[in-house]
Design a protein around this motif. Structure first.
Motif, mmCIF file in Angstrom:
data_model
loop_
_atom_site.group_PDB
_atom_site.id
_atom_site.type_symbol
_atom_site.label_atom_id
_atom_site.label_comp_id
_atom_site.label_asym_id
_atom_site.label_seq_id
_atom_site.Cartn_x
_atom_site.Cartn_y
_atom_site.Cartn_z
ATOM 1 N N LYS A 285 0.763 -1.148 0.153
ATOM 2 C CA LYS A 285 0.021 -0.083 -0.136
ATOM 3 C C LYS A 285 0.875 1.327 -0.089
ATOM 4 N N ASN A 286 1.849 1.114 0.909
ATOM 5 C CA ASN A 286 2.645 2.435 1.180
ATOM 6 C C ASN A 286 3.820 2.542 0.127
ATOM 7 N N MET A 287 4.441 1.466 -0.231
ATOM 8 C CA MET A 287 5.745 1.569 -0.934
ATOM 9 C C MET A 287 5.399 1.224 -2.643
ATOM 10 N N LYS A 288 4.197 1.031 -2.719
ATOM 11 C CA LYS A 288 3.577 0.615 -4.385
ATOM 12 C C LYS A 288 4.299 -0.832 -4.534
ATOM 13 N N MET A 289 4.570 -1.723 -3.748
ATOM 14 C CA MET A 289 5.342 -2.777 -4.207
ATOM 15 C C MET A 289 4.185 -3.998 -4.681
ATOM 16 N N SER A 290 4.544 -4.670 -5.470
ATOM 17 C CA SER A 290 3.875 -6.113 -5.793
ATOM 18 C C SER A 290 4.054 -6.931 -4.484
ATOM 19 N N ALA A 291 3.230 -7.765 -4.432
ATOM 20 C CA ALA A 291 3.163 -8.973 -3.334
ATOM 21 C C ALA A 291 4.594 -9.716 -3.244
ATOM 22 N N GLU A 292 4.909 -10.082 -4.472
ATOM 23 C CA GLU A 292 6.189 -10.707 -4.795
ATOM 24 C C GLU A 292 7.271 -10.069 -4.120
ATOM 25 N N ALA A 293 7.316 -8.719 -4.828
ATOM 26 C CA ALA A 293 8.476 -7.942 -4.293
ATOM 27 C C ALA A 293 8.567 -7.533 -2.975
ATOM 28 N N ALA A 294 7.397 -7.373 -2.128
ATOM 29 C CA ALA A 294 7.314 -7.337 -0.705
ATOM 30 C C ALA A 294 7.907 -8.458 0.101
ATOM 31 N N MET A 295 7.332 -9.733 -0.440
ATOM 32 C CA MET A 295 7.655 -11.015 0.512
ATOM 33 C C MET A 295 9.261 -11.156 0.226
ATOM 34 N N GLU A 296 9.703 -10.833 -1.055
ATOM 35 C CA GLU A 296 11.333 -11.062 -1.309
ATOM 36 C C GLU A 296 11.982 -10.005 -0.390
ATOM 37 N N ALA A 297 11.602 -8.685 -0.291
ATOM 38 C CA ALA A 297 12.229 -7.972 0.477
ATOM 39 C C ALA A 297 12.158 -8.305 1.999
ATOM 40 N N MET A 298 11.051 -8.971 2.401
ATOM 41 C CA MET A 298 10.933 -9.352 3.885
ATOM 42 C C MET A 298 11.672 -10.515 4.236
ATOM 43 N N GLY A 299 12.292 -11.249 2.964
ATOM 44 C CA GLY A 299 13.286 -12.371 3.047
ATOM 45 C C GLY A 299 12.467 -13.704 3.228
ATOM 46 N N ILE A 300 11.133 -13.796 2.789
ATOM 47 C CA ILE A 300 10.300 -14.775 2.888
ATOM 48 C C ILE A 300 10.948 -15.763 1.963
ATOM 49 N N PRO A 301 11.113 -17.186 1.884
ATOM 50 C CA PRO A 301 11.596 -17.892 1.015
ATOM 51 C C PRO A 301 10.329 -18.163 -0.331
ATOM 52 N N LYS A 302 11.021 -18.239 -1.450
ATOM 53 C CA LYS A 302 10.104 -18.082 -2.500
ATOM 54 C C LYS A 302 9.238 -19.385 -2.402
ATOM 55 N N GLU A 303 9.573 -20.382 -1.761
ATOM 56 C CA GLU A 303 8.525 -21.707 -1.967
ATOM 57 C C GLU A 303 7.318 -21.194 -0.908
ATOM 58 N N GLU A 304 7.385 -20.337 -0.101
ATOM 59 C CA GLU A 304 6.507 -19.941 0.860
ATOM 60 C C GLU A 304 5.551 -18.939 0.346
ATOM 61 N N PHE A 305 5.825 -18.427 -0.899
ATOM 62 C CA PHE A 305 5.281 -17.271 -1.352
ATOM 63 C C PHE A 305 3.403 -17.744 -1.555
ATOM 64 N N SER A 306 3.367 -18.782 -2.158
ATOM 65 C CA SER A 306 2.023 -19.303 -2.086
ATOM 66 C C SER A 306 1.090 -18.987 -0.965
ATOM 67 N N LYS A 307 1.662 -19.716 0.180
ATOM 68 C CA LYS A 307 1.259 -19.822 1.430
ATOM 69 C C LYS A 307 0.591 -18.335 1.942
ATOM 70 N N TYR A 308 1.703 -17.140 1.711
ATOM 71 C CA TYR A 308 1.440 -15.918 2.279
ATOM 72 C C TYR A 308 0.380 -15.324 1.171
ATOM 73 N N MET A 309 0.185 -15.698 -0.136
ATOM 74 C CA MET A 309 -0.717 -15.062 -1.136
ATOM 75 C C MET A 309 -1.943 -15.634 -0.629
ATOM 76 N N THR A 310 -2.409 -16.423 -0.066
ATOM 77 C CA THR A 310 -3.492 -16.970 0.263
ATOM 78 C C THR A 310 -4.197 -16.019 1.350
#
Length: 277
Positions: free
Chosen positions: A250-275
Motif C-alpha cells: 500500500k505505502n511503497m507501491k510494491m507487488s506482493a512478490e517484491a514485498a515478500m522478497e524484501a521481507m526475506g520470505i523464501p520463494k517456496e512459501e510465497f503461495s502460502k502468504y498469497m492466500t
C-alpha cells in the motif's frame, strides 16, 4: 535473504527495470522486440500506474504500462519467482482490473482497448523448454476460431532452450539472464544500467525504500515476538509479516512478490502468504 545494494542491481530487478523503461526509445524498441511488431509511438498514461477499483478489492501496481498510437495497452513485468500457477492467475486478475480501468461508464464493450500482458521470467516457464508462450482465447472445438477479444498474455523465459524465437529477442532474454549485450539495443540498455549507478536521485530513492522496508521488518519482528509471547504460537509472527507485506504494497507501491522478497520470505512459501493477503 540480504537485500541487494544499489550497486548490485541489474535489469532483472524491478526497481531498475522500471526506471530504464521510462526511456521512451528503449521501451518502444523493447516492446517491438518482445512482440515482433512495429510501433509508431508510445506514451505513458501515468508516471506509475496503480489500479484500485474498490476499497475492499486487491489493488495492483503495474511495472511498465504504456499505450501505442493506436490505443493498445502494454503491461510488461519482470518476474523472478517461479510459481506459474500464481502468475497465471495474476494475468487473469490484471486483465480484469485493466479492463475495468479502461472502460468508462456508459461506453460499449467494443470500446475496450487491445491489451498485452507480458511477463519476462528469469526461470523455466511451464514444463517446456520454450522461450516464448503466447496465449489468446481460442475455440476448443475449432482452434481456427479466435474469440478476437483483443487480449494477449505472453510469458517469456530466459531459460528456454528451443530455437523458437527471433535472434533479437534471444539477445534480449540472454542479456536479462546475465550474458553480455549482443546488439545495439542491448548495449544501450547496458549503458543505462551502468549510468544508473551514478544517478544520485535513483540511489536515494532506492535507499529510502530499503530503509522503509527495514523499519517495517523490525516492526514485524517486534509484533511477532509480542504476540508470540502472548499466544505461544507462530501465528503471531506470520500475521505480523502479513501486515508488513500489506503495508509495503500500500505505502511503497510494491507487488506482493517484491514485498515478500524484501521481507526475506523464501520463494517456496510465497503461495502460502498469497492466500492470506
Amino acid at each position: 535473504m540480504a537485500r541487494k545494494t544499489y550497486d548490485e542491481l541489474t535489469i532483472q530487478d524491478n526497481f531498475l527495470f522500471q526506471k530504464i523503461m521510462r526511456n521512451k526509445r528503449i521501451c518502444k524498441q523493447t516492446l517491438e522486440r518482445l512482440l515482433d511488431i512495429d510501433i509508431r509511438d508510445i506514451s505513458y498514461p501515468e508516471e506509475e500506474k496503480n489500479i484500485d477499483v474498490r476499497l475492499d478489492s486487491k489493488s495492483i501496481r503495474l511495472d511498465v504500462y504504456v499505450n501505442d498510437d493506436e490505443g493498445s495497452v502494454f503491461n510488461v513485468e519482470m518476474q523472478t519467482s517461479g510459481d506459474m500457477v500464481e502468475l497465471a492467475k495474476r494475468t487473469r486478475y490484471y486483465q480484469a482490473m485493466i479492463d475495468i480501468d479502461l472502460l468508462e461508464k456508459g461506453q460499449k464493450y467494443k470500446a475496450l482497448n487491445d491489451t498485452f500482458i507480458i511477463f519476462i521470467c528469469t526461470f523455466e516457464a511451464f514444463t517446456g523448454k520454450r522461450h516464448k508462450y503466447t496465449f489468446k482465447n481460442l475455440c476448443i472445438e475449432d482452434m481456427e476460431i479466435d474469440l478476437d477479444d483483443g487480449t494477449t498474455k505472453m510469458f517469456l523465459s530466459t531459460k528456454g532452450e528451443i530455437d523458437d524465437i527471433s535472434r533479437p529477442l534471444k539477445n534480449f532474454l540472454d542479456y536479462v539472464d546475465g550474458c553480455a549485450p549482443a546488439d545495439e539495443l542491448m548495449k544501450e540498455i547496458d549503458t543505462e544500467v551502468e549510468l544508473s549507478k551514478s544517478r544520485d536521485e535513483w540511489r536515494r530513492e532506492y535507499m529510502t525504500l530499503a530503509l522503509e522496508i527495514e523499519k517495517e521488518k523490525e516492526l514485524s519482528r517486534e509484533e511477532g515476538r509480542a504476540e508470540g509471547r502472548a499466544e505461544g504460537r507462530a501465528e503471531g509472527r506470520t500475521e505480523g509479516k502479513i501486515e508488513v507485506i500489506k503495508n509495503l504494497m500500500k505505502n511503497m507501491k510494491m507487488s506482493a512478490e517484491a514485498a515478500m522478497e524484501a521481507m526475506g520470505i523464501p520463494k517456496e512459501e510465497f503461495s502460502k502468504y498469497m492466500t492470506m493477503l
